[in-house]
Design a protein around this motif. Structure first.
Motif, PDB file in Angstrom:
ATOM      1  N   ARG A  27      -8.078  -0.897   2.910  1.00 34.51           N
ATOM      2  CA  ARG A  27      -6.743  -0.108   2.652  1.00 34.51           C
ATOM      3  C   ARG A  27      -5.692  -0.857   1.994  1.00 34.51           C
ATOM      4  N   PRO A  29      -2.471  -1.497  -0.156  1.00 31.14           N
ATOM      5  CA  PRO A  29      -1.112  -1.451   0.310  1.00 31.14           C
ATOM      6  C   PRO A  29      -0.661  -0.151  -0.591  1.00 31.14           C
ATOM      7  N   ALA A  30       0.251   0.614  -0.026  1.00 32.02           N
ATOM      8  CA  ALA A  30       0.936   1.655  -0.860  1.00 32.02           C
ATOM      9  C   ALA A  30       1.642   0.974  -2.103  1.00 32.02           C
ATOM     10  N   ALA A  32       0.385  -0.489  -4.587  1.00 27.65           N
ATOM     11  CA  ALA A  32      -0.269  -1.786  -4.906  1.00 27.65           C
ATOM     12  C   ALA A  32      -0.428  -1.819  -6.490  1.00 27.65           C
ATOM     13  N   ASP A  97      -1.193  -7.712  -6.579  1.00 26.40           N
ATOM     14  CA  ASP A  97      -1.273  -7.479  -5.216  1.00 26.40           C
ATOM     15  C   ASP A  97      -2.805  -7.372  -4.892  1.00 26.40           C
ATOM     16  N   ASP A 214      -7.781 -13.880   0.750  1.00 27.20           N
ATOM     17  CA  ASP A 214      -6.365 -13.478   0.850  1.00 27.20           C
ATOM     18  C   ASP A 214      -5.413 -14.838   0.683  1.00 27.20           C
ATOM     19  N   ARG A 218       3.573 -15.370   2.811  1.00 25.29           N
ATOM     20  CA  ARG A 218       4.446 -14.565   2.256  1.00 25.29           C
ATOM     21  C   ARG A 218       5.686 -15.111   1.621  1.00 25.29           C
TER      22      ARG A 218
END
Length: 218
Positions: A27, A29-30, A32, A97, A214, A218
């Motif tokens: 999924r 990220p919106a 990206a 991203d 990953d 952050r």
């Protein structure tokens, strides 16, 4: 998905579809920003946009692949920039991203640089010529919180990829597996693979894996 594929360009197949499935399950990220390494026809770049990526930078070192991917993405009007190059050069726009990679990973007797269609699969005597470079650069290619998905055959060392990525500061795991019969390239190399101890005598299948890495801070 109908795609133009110039002669010699890697045809999307089992490893492509396994990586595509892993990407969908991850999924994106919106919005990206995505880097696709070794794009071939651009199939994964197209899928990334359709799954929410705002933009994709797609890279391949084989010029016919670059031309194929440019056509396939532009005819669809997608926000994909296709570049001629590889990981040995600085990639403008980094970090990203998401990084998607289906690099060459097939072991071959000669360590010489291949040309033509073989550029899509030949990767040195252990199959890791491009994987090791990708593992070394993965951290810097990703934004904090970013994700890389890379597919390859277990013949060239699943554990080695996982450990290299972890050693370079990434949280890493295998997220997809599939057993596939040898295709024409591997069938033509069984003697070499057996002599090298990369397969058992009589083995005619490989395990494909997708490894997720990953950058967790952050």
């Amino acid at each position: 998905m109908k795609l133009l594929r110039l002669p010699g360009v890697y045809r999307p197949q089992a490893d492509t579809w396994l990586l595509m499935r892993a990407m969908r399950e991850a999924r994106l990220p919106a919005g990206a920003r995505v880097l696709e390494v070794c794009t071939g026809t651009g199939a994964l770049a197209i899928a990334a946009v359709r799954n929410g990526a705002a933009s994709v930078t797609a890279v391949d070192r084989y010029l016919p692949a670059v031309l194929s991917a440019r056509f396939n993405t532009r005819v669809r009007g997608l926000p994909v920039e296709v570049r001629h190059g590889d990981l040995s050069r600085t990639i403008d726009g980094a970090p990203f991203d998401v990084v998607l990679a289906n690099p060459p990973y097939v072991p071959c007797e000669s360590g010489a640089d291949p040309d033509g269609a073989a550029m899509a699969w030949d990767a040195g005597v252990d199959g890791r010529k491009h994987l090791d470079c990708l593992c070394d650069r993965a951290y810097d290619l990703l934004t904090p919180g970013g994700t890389m998905l890379v597919v390859h055959s277990s013949l060239c060392g699943t554990r080695q990829t996982v450990e290299m990525l972890r050693d370079n500061g990434l949280k890493t795991s295998v997220v997809a597996r599939a057993i596939e019969p040898f295709g024409p390239v591997l069938r033509g190399r069984v003697d070499f693979l057996e002599r090298s101890g990369l397969i058992a005598p009589g083995q005619r299948h490989e395990e494909l894996v997708v490894i997720r890495a990953d950058r967790t801070e952050r």
